[in-house]
Design an enzyme around this catalytic site. Sequence first.
Site, PDB file in Angstrom:
ATOM      1  N   HIS A 257       0.847  -1.191   0.000  1.00 49.28           N
ATOM      2  CA  HIS A 257       0.000   0.000   0.000  1.00 49.28           C
ATOM      3  C   HIS A 257       0.881   1.238   0.000  1.00 49.28           C
ATOM      4  CE1 HIS A 257       0.463   1.694   4.131  1.00 49.28           C
ATOM      5  NE2 HIS A 257       0.812   0.467   4.442  1.00 49.28           N
ATOM      6  N   CYS A 258       0.296   2.361  -0.447  1.00 49.15           N
ATOM      7  CA  CYS A 258       0.988   3.642  -0.383  1.00 49.15           C
ATOM      8  C   CYS A 258       0.163   4.572   0.492  1.00 49.15           C
ATOM      9  CB  CYS A 258       1.207   4.208  -1.782  1.00 49.15           C
ATOM     10  SG  CYS A 258      -0.311   4.438  -2.721  1.00 49.15           S
ATOM     11  N   MET A 259       0.184   5.869   0.243  1.00 51.40           N
ATOM     12  CA  MET A 259      -0.493   6.828   1.115  1.00 51.40           C
ATOM     13  C   MET A 259      -2.009   6.690   1.094  1.00 51.40           C
ATOM     14  SD  MET A 259       1.657   8.596   2.804  1.00 51.40           S
ATOM     15  CE  MET A 259       0.658   9.982   3.339  1.00 51.40           C
TER      16      MET A 259
ATOM     17  N   ARG B 233      -3.658   4.142  -1.335  1.00 47.97           N
ATOM     18  CA  ARG B 233      -4.111   3.040  -2.176  1.00 47.97           C
ATOM     19  C   ARG B 233      -3.564   1.688  -1.746  1.00 47.97           C
ATOM     20  NH1 ARG B 233      -1.516   5.548  -7.179  1.00 47.97           N
ATOM     21  NH2 ARG B 233      -0.799   7.064  -5.650  1.00 47.97           N
TER      22      ARG B 233
END
Length: 645
Positions: free
Chosen positions: A26-28, A30
């Site tokens: 995951h990122c910030m 998504r």
Amino acid sequence: MGKYTEDAKELLRLVGGKENIAAVSHCMTRMRFVLNDPKKADINKIEAMKVVKGSFTQTGQFQVIIGNNVADFYNDFVAVSGMEGVSKDAVKNAAKQNQNVIQRMVTALAEIFAPLIPAIITGGLILGFRNCIDSLYLFENGTKTLCDISQFWSGIDSFLWLIGEAVFHMLPVGICWSVTKKMGTTQMLGIVLGLTLVSGQLLNAYSVAGTAAADMPVWDFGYFQVNMIGYQAQVIPAILAAFTLVYLERFFRKITPQVISMIVVPFCSLLLAVVAAHFVLGPIGWKIGSVISSVVYAGITGSFKVIFGAIFGFVYAPLVITGLHHMSNAIDLQLIADYGGTMLWPMIALSNIAQGSAVLGMIALQKKNAEAQEVNIPACISCYLGVTEPAMFGVNLKHVFPFVCGMIGSACAAIICVATGTTANAIGVGGLPGILSIQPAYMLSFAVCMIVAVAVPFVLTWIVGKKKLSTEAKEGNEKGIETAATVAKEKIVENELKACLTGKVIDLKEVKDGVFSEGVLGEGIAIIPEENVLYSPANATVSAVMEDTRHACGLTLENGMELLLHIGIDTVNMKGDGFEYLVSKDQQVSAGTPLIRFDRNKIKAAGHPDTTMCIVSNPGNAKNIRYFTNRNCEAGKTVVAEFNL
């Protein structure tokens, strides 16, 4: 149990189960999946989840937008799936299985420049500030700059060039480092290779054009000579040299015995890479870069520049979807090196602004839809600040027409941009703050372009949305079933609701859909049908119909109660196939009046449950509503709810 456990289970099922996930991270905002078979992901149902703001596929990754709570969601997903999350780099590597050769090349290019972007943006802002104080003649009747009248600002101007020169002139050092870092080889060798490309011993790249051939410094090897030319700010020579170093190091590491590898591998790799860079790759790369930049420059400045601008402005947003937009970084930097600025990047910034303005139009259209605004407002803000994905994938592509309106607005702004020759010092923040990177002489023209990029998409989105958006989409689930005719022909007081279908009444919480089972739309009951006709549960006015899908309708009772009758789960995806309205909007109906005929066999063939919901979306004057479930019912006869007035 975590807050998102149930949602995580549902998402796991909809992406095809654990066995279909090659990697997850995951990122910030998504969740990032690499799916073994992307076709197994049920995108429509995933995007229908309340916790999901949108989804898209890029560079081989299936990305699901969750929002600021993605870290908590990710933890619950890992827990329920039994999978171990991996780093974003590992996900990117795994995603290569879903990419073709061109996509892999574009991805590699993007990953090379990604670590360099913060420095490049900083350098662009510094150059922009320096131009404001040393190139704008604002004092003494337009004859002097701030630096001319102030020694302090003159000193600041001189000092800031220390950073600007480091960013742009020494760019090959950063590129060589980034390539070796990405490819997993010795980064220090990459840095040294980059330094040999910009060494002070060499003729500065910016001085090559003004130096006569006879005055060109050379390395004289007796049998042949090689020009001692630096490659300051050159992109392609640095990339070619760096990849040569990478593959040389891998080769020598493979064939060299471990006992002498510490000496042989770095020595042979670096020596041969530097020789190749200055003897062959540098001149070839310089020529390739010059050809690319000259072609683009000719397109932006030539006789057909307006057409070029219109096409580029229109197609840039779709390029973002494919990931091909990352190639523009290299072109921008080459333009800056060859022409002292880029006219391509301003159009990119305007495209971002245009997509954000389309979202702004959706904000205006959906001002009463609180759920939609949870996505719209943050997406618009981030887009105006240069991050387009939430706006494009979370809002514009979901409705399609805002995306197209943004493309049109971008094209209009780009036409003005190229017509006025608007030029940026460097790559900047790709949104409203981008004006700080524009050369002072063109700041006014860029401001005009920004106004166009804001106004055109906003107006177009508003006009088109007024016609295309349903009342439910504009005003939200609770307010979307507005009464269109609340005055009945005669006074009738209702205090009960009859079954709208013959079948079995079940509790709403048993419905396998998070929106209905959690009461997001309101309380009510569900019926597993045994027949193909939906009936009115009370005397009412038909206040809402779905002309395109025909799978639901809204009713308003005399006491102000509003009902939503919804046939099946996710049947909106059938686009009306198998459904027939038997009534029209604003029609007065009585309890037992047939409303919709539907084909249960088609619903099941499409893979959807035919469970039908009767939701009280607005109780009106009703109080103490009591629902009767877990029983068989007959349409128009069995009481399924009672209430007081």
